[in-house]
Design a protein around this motif. Structure first.
Motif, mmCIF file in Angstrom:
data_model
loop_
_atom_site.group_PDB
_atom_site.id
_atom_site.type_symbol
_atom_site.label_atom_id
_atom_site.label_comp_id
_atom_site.label_asym_id
_atom_site.label_seq_id
_atom_site.Cartn_x
_atom_site.Cartn_y
_atom_site.Cartn_z
ATOM 1 N N LYS A 185 -2.271 -3.640 -5.061
ATOM 2 C CA LYS A 185 -3.070 -2.610 -4.397
ATOM 3 C C LYS A 185 -4.501 -3.107 -4.164
ATOM 4 O O LYS A 185 -5.079 -2.904 -3.101
ATOM 5 N N ARG A 186 -5.049 -3.790 -5.178
ATOM 6 C CA ARG A 186 -6.396 -4.365 -5.066
ATOM 7 C C ARG A 186 -6.432 -5.407 -3.940
ATOM 8 O O ARG A 186 -7.358 -5.444 -3.131
ATOM 9 N N ASP A 187 -5.400 -6.247 -3.886
ATOM 10 C CA ASP A 187 -5.361 -7.302 -2.868
ATOM 11 C C ASP A 187 -5.158 -6.721 -1.459
ATOM 12 O O ASP A 187 -5.711 -7.226 -0.485
ATOM 13 N N TYR A 188 -4.365 -5.637 -1.385
ATOM 14 C CA TYR A 188 -4.152 -4.983 -0.083
ATOM 15 C C TYR A 188 -5.488 -4.487 0.464
ATOM 16 O O TYR A 188 -5.790 -4.632 1.651
ATOM 17 N N PHE A 189 -6.261 -3.878 -0.428
ATOM 18 C CA PHE A 189 -7.559 -3.329 -0.017
ATOM 19 C C PHE A 189 -8.455 -4.460 0.524
ATOM 20 O O PHE A 189 -9.115 -4.316 1.552
ATOM 21 N N GLN A 190 -8.427 -5.584 -0.166
ATOM 22 C CA GLN A 190 -9.255 -6.732 0.255
ATOM 23 C C GLN A 190 -8.904 -7.174 1.683
ATOM 24 O O GLN A 190 -9.784 -7.305 2.534
ATOM 25 N N VAL A 191 -7.620 -7.387 1.961
ATOM 26 C CA VAL A 191 -7.260 -7.894 3.296
ATOM 27 C C VAL A 191 -7.488 -6.835 4.381
ATOM 28 O O VAL A 191 -7.830 -7.166 5.511
ATOM 29 N N CYS A 262 -1.505 -8.673 12.026
ATOM 30 C CA CYS A 262 -0.611 -8.682 10.865
ATOM 31 C C CYS A 262 -1.358 -9.212 9.633
ATOM 32 O O CYS A 262 -2.100 -10.189 9.726
ATOM 33 N N LEU A 263 -1.162 -8.544 8.499
ATOM 34 C CA LEU A 263 -1.835 -8.954 7.259
ATOM 35 C C LEU A 263 -0.788 -9.418 6.250
ATOM 36 O O LEU A 263 0.133 -8.662 5.921
ATOM 37 N N LYS A 264 -0.955 -10.650 5.757
ATOM 38 C CA LYS A 264 0.020 -11.176 4.790
ATOM 39 C C LYS A 264 -0.703 -11.731 3.561
ATOM 40 O O LYS A 264 -1.762 -12.363 3.700
ATOM 41 N N ILE A 265 -0.137 -11.523 2.408
ATOM 42 C CA ILE A 265 -0.688 -12.129 1.182
ATOM 43 C C ILE A 265 0.390 -13.006 0.563
ATOM 44 O O ILE A 265 1.509 -12.547 0.321
ATOM 45 N N GLU A 266 0.019 -14.270 0.344
ATOM 46 C CA GLU A 266 0.970 -15.206 -0.275
ATOM 47 C C GLU A 266 0.572 -15.403 -1.729
ATOM 48 O O GLU A 266 -0.567 -15.795 -2.004
ATOM 49 N N THR A 278 5.695 -13.299 -0.626
ATOM 50 C CA THR A 278 4.730 -12.911 0.406
ATOM 51 C C THR A 278 4.802 -11.401 0.613
ATOM 52 O O THR A 278 5.905 -10.846 0.689
ATOM 53 N N GLU A 279 3.658 -10.770 0.678
ATOM 54 C CA GLU A 279 3.592 -9.325 0.924
ATOM 55 C C GLU A 279 3.021 -9.084 2.312
ATOM 56 O O GLU A 279 2.030 -9.726 2.690
ATOM 57 N N VAL A 280 3.622 -8.195 3.052
ATOM 58 C CA VAL A 280 3.068 -7.784 4.348
ATOM 59 C C VAL A 280 2.380 -6.442 4.127
ATOM 60 O O VAL A 280 2.958 -5.532 3.543
ATOM 61 N N VAL A 281 1.118 -6.352 4.539
ATOM 62 C CA VAL A 281 0.303 -5.178 4.227
ATOM 63 C C VAL A 281 0.135 -4.303 5.465
ATOM 64 O O VAL A 281 -0.186 -4.799 6.547
ATOM 65 N N ARG A 282 0.352 -2.992 5.271
ATOM 66 C CA ARG A 282 0.141 -2.049 6.377
ATOM 67 C C ARG A 282 -1.318 -1.635 6.401
ATOM 68 O O ARG A 282 -1.875 -1.296 5.360
ATOM 69 N N PHE A 283 -1.930 -1.657 7.581
ATOM 70 C CA PHE A 283 -3.343 -1.296 7.708
ATOM 71 C C PHE A 283 -3.457 0.152 8.150
ATOM 72 O O PHE A 283 -2.957 0.531 9.206
ATOM 73 N N GLU A 284 -4.126 0.958 7.334
ATOM 74 C CA GLU A 284 -4.383 2.359 7.717
ATOM 75 C C GLU A 284 -5.877 2.571 7.657
ATOM 76 O O GLU A 284 -6.461 2.699 6.571
ATOM 77 N N GLU A 285 -6.498 2.561 8.821
ATOM 78 C CA GLU A 285 -7.966 2.546 8.879
ATOM 79 C C GLU A 285 -8.605 3.694 8.098
ATOM 80 O O GLU A 285 -9.556 3.489 7.344
ATOM 81 N N GLU A 286 -8.059 4.874 8.261
ATOM 82 C CA GLU A 286 -8.664 6.043 7.613
ATOM 83 C C GLU A 286 -8.669 5.888 6.089
ATOM 84 O O GLU A 286 -9.673 6.147 5.427
ATOM 85 N N THR A 287 -7.559 5.433 5.544
ATOM 86 C CA THR A 287 -7.452 5.245 4.092
ATOM 87 C C THR A 287 -8.418 4.169 3.617
ATOM 88 O O THR A 287 -9.075 4.311 2.587
ATOM 89 N N VAL A 288 -8.499 3.085 4.373
ATOM 90 C CA VAL A 288 -9.380 1.973 3.986
ATOM 91 C C VAL A 288 -10.837 2.444 3.974
ATOM 92 O O VAL A 288 -11.585 2.177 3.019
#
Ligand code: SF4
Length: 345
Positions: A185-191, A262-266, A278-288
């Protein structure tokens, strides 16, 4: 940032210098001479730590435990040695990957504007590569969220086989398995923050005066001779800092580089260098943006520092500051001892 020798393609930046922002906090102090009580504004954390900007990683670290992030800043010597080794090894791996695609040149800087000129030159040097459909590593990004200037370095940007612009963040781990949900979750927020900032840059939202006013840089400041020489070598004739800012703005907005698709974390294991997943991250602008607003409110002095909530108290077991943590002590004493609104993120 102090003048001195800087690598032109430096690693992840540290936060730096003071950003005077309006604080909502006030304290009452005794005016001893007049015997009167007068109102004095308390320093915001940004002012207290002399920060003019924050790094994206400051916010992602904060999302793990804000209190831990503050202790890390104030008492880095208490950090567990294994954490320090892990971080240093991670930095070396990033540098090795960076050196695979380009050389690092040392440049002498003579002013704060020179130090920022290096970041901008690094950015300018990758724009043509992206335009040509190539892959870039260690791309500096800057932007503003909630009136706070943020900087970061994107590990890798590449076009996928289907032509989408893909961000790849490399995370190296000491353990040979994938991280927990909370770490992810922390890494998702970063990307997601990287995407938000990068997209704003290519959409022309980062105007030159935004940079100079937030970081208090002088546009008319002449650039040092080594900076000018290097800029000339890579095809830019510049004399003062404003020239570079203008070039950056024009190159970014006229380049037709798309936003990140597309956002990916390896995740890979540090010791064996094997890819764990590898995780693919969904971007939700409002939440971010909502999350960023919550974390930045601490930096702007709009709320007190918070530790982890009871359901995440397991984080305290591996925390270097668990013995001295005020938040933990207050939590042990009972919920009524704690101050501040309940953390909702
Ligand atoms: Fe945060 Fe717990 Fe560490 Fe305190 S002990 S800093 S609440 S993780």
């Amino acid at each position: 940032e102090e003048p001195g020798d800087h690598a032109l393609d430096s690693g992840k930046p540290n936060s730096s210098s003071d950003l005077p922002l309006e604080s909502l906090k006030t304290v009452l102090t005794e005016d001893s001479a007049a015997g009167k009580v007068k109102r004095k504004r308390a320093q915001t954390p940004l002012e207290k730590y002399y920060l003019k900007y924050l790094c994206v990683t400051d916010l992602s670290t904060q999302s793990w435990c804000e209190q831990q992030m503050v202790y890390g800043r104030e008492l880095p010597q208490l950090q567990a040695p294994e954490t320090v080794v892990l971080l240093n090894t991670g930095k070396s791996i990033h540098l090795a990957r960076e050196l695979e695609v380009h050389d690092v040149v040392r440049v002498h800087t003579t002013s704060r504007e020179d130090s920022w000129a290096i970041k901008i030159l690094n950015l300018l040097s990758v724009i043509p590569v992206l335009q040509a459909g190539g892959c870039v590593r260690e791309l500096p990004v800057f932007g503003v969220i909630e009136d706070v200037f943020l900087t970061g370095i994107i590990d890798e940007l590449c076009y996928s086989a289907t032509g989408e612009l893909e961000l790849r963040e490399l995370k190296t781990r000491g353990q040979p398995f994938m991280p927990s949900g909370a770490q992810k979750k922390r890494d998702y927020f970063q990307v997601c923050l990287y995407k938000y900032i990068f997209d704003a840059m290519v959409q022309g939202k980062l105007k030159p005066d935004v940079i100079t006013s937030h970081i208090q840089l002088r546009p008319e400041q002449p650039l040092g001779s080594q900076i000018r020489e290097h800029a000339q070598k890579v095809g830019f004739m510049v004399t003062c800092f404003a020239d570079l800012l203008e070039l950056m703005y024009l190159n970014l907005t006229l380049s037709d580089i798309p936003g990140i698709d597309c956002l990916k974390i390896e995740y890979s294991h540090q010791e064996s260098n094997t890819l764990l997943g590898t995780e693919v991250v969904r971007f939700e602008e409002e939440t971010v943006l909502e999350k960023a607003q919550y974390y930045l409110a601490y930096w702007k002095g709009q709320r007190e520092v918070q530790g982890v909530e009871i359901e995440e108290a397991w984080k305290c077991q591996s925390c270097s500051y668990s013995e001295i943590c005020d938040w933990r002590k207050k939590r042990a004493e009972g919920p009524e001892q704690r101050s501040g609104p309940k953390k909702s993120k």
